[in-house]
Write a protein that holds these residues in place. Structure first.
Motif, PDB file in Angstrom:
ATOM      1  N   ARG A  28      -3.067  -8.804   0.929  1.00  0.00           N
ATOM      2  CA  ARG A  28      -1.691  -8.329   0.802  1.00  0.00           C
ATOM      3  C   ARG A  28      -1.464  -6.989   1.479  1.00  0.00           C
ATOM      4  O   ARG A  28      -0.474  -6.779   2.137  1.00  0.00           O
ATOM      5  CB  ARG A  28      -1.317  -8.174  -0.669  1.00  0.00           C
ATOM      6  CG  ARG A  28      -0.756  -9.362  -1.278  1.00  0.00           C
ATOM      7  CD  ARG A  28      -0.246  -9.009  -2.653  1.00  0.00           C
ATOM      8  NE  ARG A  28       0.120 -10.231  -3.336  1.00  0.00           N
ATOM      9  CZ  ARG A  28       0.540 -10.274  -4.559  1.00  0.00           C
ATOM     10  NH1 ARG A  28       0.633  -9.181  -5.259  1.00  0.00           N
ATOM     11  NH2 ARG A  28       0.854 -11.416  -5.098  1.00  0.00           N
ATOM     12  N   GLY A  29      -2.369  -6.072   1.291  1.00  0.00           N
ATOM     13  CA  GLY A  29      -2.204  -4.731   1.840  1.00  0.00           C
ATOM     14  C   GLY A  29      -2.585  -4.608   3.296  1.00  0.00           C
ATOM     15  O   GLY A  29      -2.166  -3.673   3.979  1.00  0.00           O
ATOM     16  N   ASN A  39       7.112  -2.550   7.572  1.00  0.00           N
ATOM     17  CA  ASN A  39       6.621  -1.196   7.303  1.00  0.00           C
ATOM     18  C   ASN A  39       5.099  -1.181   7.182  1.00  0.00           C
ATOM     19  O   ASN A  39       4.535  -0.605   6.262  1.00  0.00           O
ATOM     20  CB  ASN A  39       7.277  -0.624   6.047  1.00  0.00           C
ATOM     21  CG  ASN A  39       7.122   0.879   5.973  1.00  0.00           C
ATOM     22  OD1 ASN A  39       6.806   1.524   6.977  1.00  0.00           O
ATOM     23  ND2 ASN A  39       7.348   1.437   4.804  1.00  0.00           N
ATOM     24  N   LEU A  40       4.444  -1.850   8.143  1.00  0.00           N
ATOM     25  CA  LEU A  40       2.989  -1.906   8.165  1.00  0.00           C
ATOM     26  C   LEU A  40       2.463  -0.934   9.219  1.00  0.00           C
ATOM     27  O   LEU A  40       2.952  -0.934  10.353  1.00  0.00           O
ATOM     28  CB  LEU A  40       2.513  -3.324   8.504  1.00  0.00           C
ATOM     29  CG  LEU A  40       2.841  -4.410   7.492  1.00  0.00           C
ATOM     30  CD1 LEU A  40       2.526  -5.776   8.075  1.00  0.00           C
ATOM     31  CD2 LEU A  40       2.061  -4.190   6.216  1.00  0.00           C
ATOM     32  N   PRO A  41       1.482  -0.118   8.879  1.00  0.00           N
ATOM     33  CA  PRO A  41       0.941   0.801   9.877  1.00  0.00           C
ATOM     34  C   PRO A  41       0.194   0.053  10.983  1.00  0.00           C
ATOM     35  O   PRO A  41       0.178   0.482  12.135  1.00  0.00           O
ATOM     36  CB  PRO A  41       0.000   1.700   9.079  1.00  0.00           C
ATOM     37  CG  PRO A  41      -0.297   0.962   7.824  1.00  0.00           C
ATOM     38  CD  PRO A  41       0.860   0.058   7.572  1.00  0.00           C
ATOM     39  N   GLY A  42      -0.410  -1.035  10.652  1.00  0.00           N
ATOM     40  CA  GLY A  42      -1.133  -1.831  11.638  1.00  0.00           C
ATOM     41  C   GLY A  42      -1.039  -3.297  11.278  1.00  0.00           C
ATOM     42  O   GLY A  42      -1.077  -3.666  10.115  1.00  0.00           O
ATOM     43  N   LEU A  43      -0.893  -4.117  12.282  1.00  0.00           N
ATOM     44  CA  LEU A  43      -0.874  -5.560  12.079  1.00  0.00           C
ATOM     45  C   LEU A  43      -1.745  -6.176  13.162  1.00  0.00           C
ATOM     46  O   LEU A  43      -1.275  -6.491  14.255  1.00  0.00           O
ATOM     47  CB  LEU A  43       0.557  -6.110  12.152  1.00  0.00           C
ATOM     48  CG  LEU A  43       0.727  -7.610  11.944  1.00  0.00           C
ATOM     49  CD1 LEU A  43       0.285  -8.010  10.542  1.00  0.00           C
ATOM     50  CD2 LEU A  43       2.167  -8.014  12.167  1.00  0.00           C
ATOM     51  N   PRO A  44      -3.045  -6.309  12.897  1.00  0.00           N
ATOM     52  CA  PRO A  44      -3.908  -6.903  13.913  1.00  0.00           C
ATOM     53  C   PRO A  44      -3.496  -8.348  14.178  1.00  0.00           C
ATOM     54  O   PRO A  44      -3.117  -9.067  13.254  1.00  0.00           O
ATOM     55  CB  PRO A  44      -5.311  -6.822  13.314  1.00  0.00           C
ATOM     56  CG  PRO A  44      -5.113  -6.542  11.874  1.00  0.00           C
ATOM     57  CD  PRO A  44      -3.755  -5.963  11.689  1.00  0.00           C
ATOM     58  N   THR A  58       7.948   0.699   0.001  1.00  0.00           N
ATOM     59  CA  THR A  58       9.382   0.996   0.048  1.00  0.00           C
ATOM     60  C   THR A  58       9.658   2.480   0.258  1.00  0.00           C
ATOM     61  O   THR A  58      10.803   2.858   0.468  1.00  0.00           O
ATOM     62  CB  THR A  58      10.069   0.531  -1.244  1.00  0.00           C
ATOM     63  OG1 THR A  58       9.451   1.187  -2.358  1.00  0.00           O
ATOM     64  CG2 THR A  58       9.962  -0.969  -1.390  1.00  0.00           C
ATOM     65  N   GLY A  59       8.639   3.320   0.220  1.00  0.00           N
ATOM     66  CA  GLY A  59       8.813   4.735   0.465  1.00  0.00           C
ATOM     67  C   GLY A  59       8.976   5.559  -0.788  1.00  0.00           C
ATOM     68  O   GLY A  59       8.844   6.783  -0.755  1.00  0.00           O
ATOM     69  N   ASP A  60       9.255   4.967  -1.914  1.00  0.00           N
ATOM     70  CA  ASP A  60       9.447   5.716  -3.159  1.00  0.00           C
ATOM     71  C   ASP A  60       8.270   5.532  -4.120  1.00  0.00           C
ATOM     72  O   ASP A  60       8.397   5.756  -5.317  1.00  0.00           O
ATOM     73  CB  ASP A  60      10.752   5.304  -3.833  1.00  0.00           C
ATOM     74  CG  ASP A  60      10.810   3.824  -4.169  1.00  0.00           C
ATOM     75  OD1 ASP A  60       9.889   3.088  -3.753  1.00  0.00           O
ATOM     76  OD2 ASP A  60      11.766   3.403  -4.835  1.00  0.00           O
ATOM     77  N   GLY A  61       7.137   5.119  -3.579  1.00  0.00           N
ATOM     78  CA  GLY A  61       5.956   4.932  -4.409  1.00  0.00           C
ATOM     79  C   GLY A  61       5.817   3.525  -4.962  1.00  0.00           C
ATOM     80  O   GLY A  61       4.813   3.195  -5.559  1.00  0.00           O
ATOM     81  N   ALA A  62       6.817   2.704  -4.779  1.00  0.00           N
ATOM     82  CA  ALA A  62       6.770   1.323  -5.259  1.00  0.00           C
ATOM     83  C   ALA A  62       6.534   0.395  -4.072  1.00  0.00           C
ATOM     84  O   ALA A  62       6.619   0.792  -2.916  1.00  0.00           O
ATOM     85  CB  ALA A  62       8.074   0.963  -5.956  1.00  0.00           C
TER      86      ALA A  62
END
Length: 185
Positions: free
Chosen positions: A127-128, A164-169, A89-93
């Motif tokens: 999940r990550g 908000n995923l940096p990569g989604l293979p 979420t951008g705020d550490g959570a």
């Protein structure tokens, strides 16, 4: 991985059952097998009253077989789909996004592309770091390269940005819909 383990365990179980069947067929007198028992009286006395290492090896082998069977059973009960995706979420959570919602959104966007007759999407992985598997059914007139470009471009970019995923293979599998010739009467 699970498919390889399944085939291996089924092959081993089949070989053991086949060997047991051959032993039983050759050792049972009503089936014209051997007339004497498999273990003689001396063997029975020696093994049933043994205090050596043989019983410990037998028990250890049975425990290992039991643990492998339980592991295999639990692997069968495990779901193949990813239930939730961790979204930063951008705020550490982190927020949890339903995996089915993301895969349904990808399937709907892919189904809206030109030349696509149908689409199914499934999220796998962790999940990550989720991974996407997409099965696309193309119409007979569709160009696979255009559909792949549409899927790899705007559809997956939109999915990555929304979650908000940096990569989604992603893995895409294409199948062409069979069509029948029209009858002219």
């Amino acid at each position: 991985m699970t498919g390889i383990v399944n085939r291996t365990l089924l092959a081993v179980a089949g070989a053991v059952l086949l060997a047991a069947g051959v032993v039983l067929l050759t050792a049972v007198p009503p089936l014209k097998g051997r007339a004497e028992p498999l273990l003689t009286a001396a063997d029975r006395r020696r093994y049933l009253h043994a205090e050596g290492w043989a019983w410990w090896v037998l028990i250890a082998a049975l425990v290992v077989c039991l643990l492998l069977a339980l592991w295999w059973l639990l692997a069968q009960l495990k779901r193949a789909r990813l239930r939730t995706v961790a979204v930063d979420t951008g705020d550490g959570a982190f927020a949890l996004l339903r995996g089915r919602a993301l895969s349904d959104a990808v399937a709907a966007e892919t189904g809206a592309l030109d030349g696509v007759a149908g689409c199914r999407a499934v999220l796998r992985g962790r999940r990550g770091s989720p991974a996407l598997r997409v099965a696309v059914e193309l119409e007979p007139h569709a160009v696979p390269a255009d559909t792949l470009a549409g899927l790899a471009g705007p559809v997956l970019t939109h999915a990555r940005e929304s979650a908000n995923l940096p990569g989604l293979p992603a893995e895409a599998r294409f199948k062409v819909t069979s069509h029948r010739a029209r009858r002219v009467s």
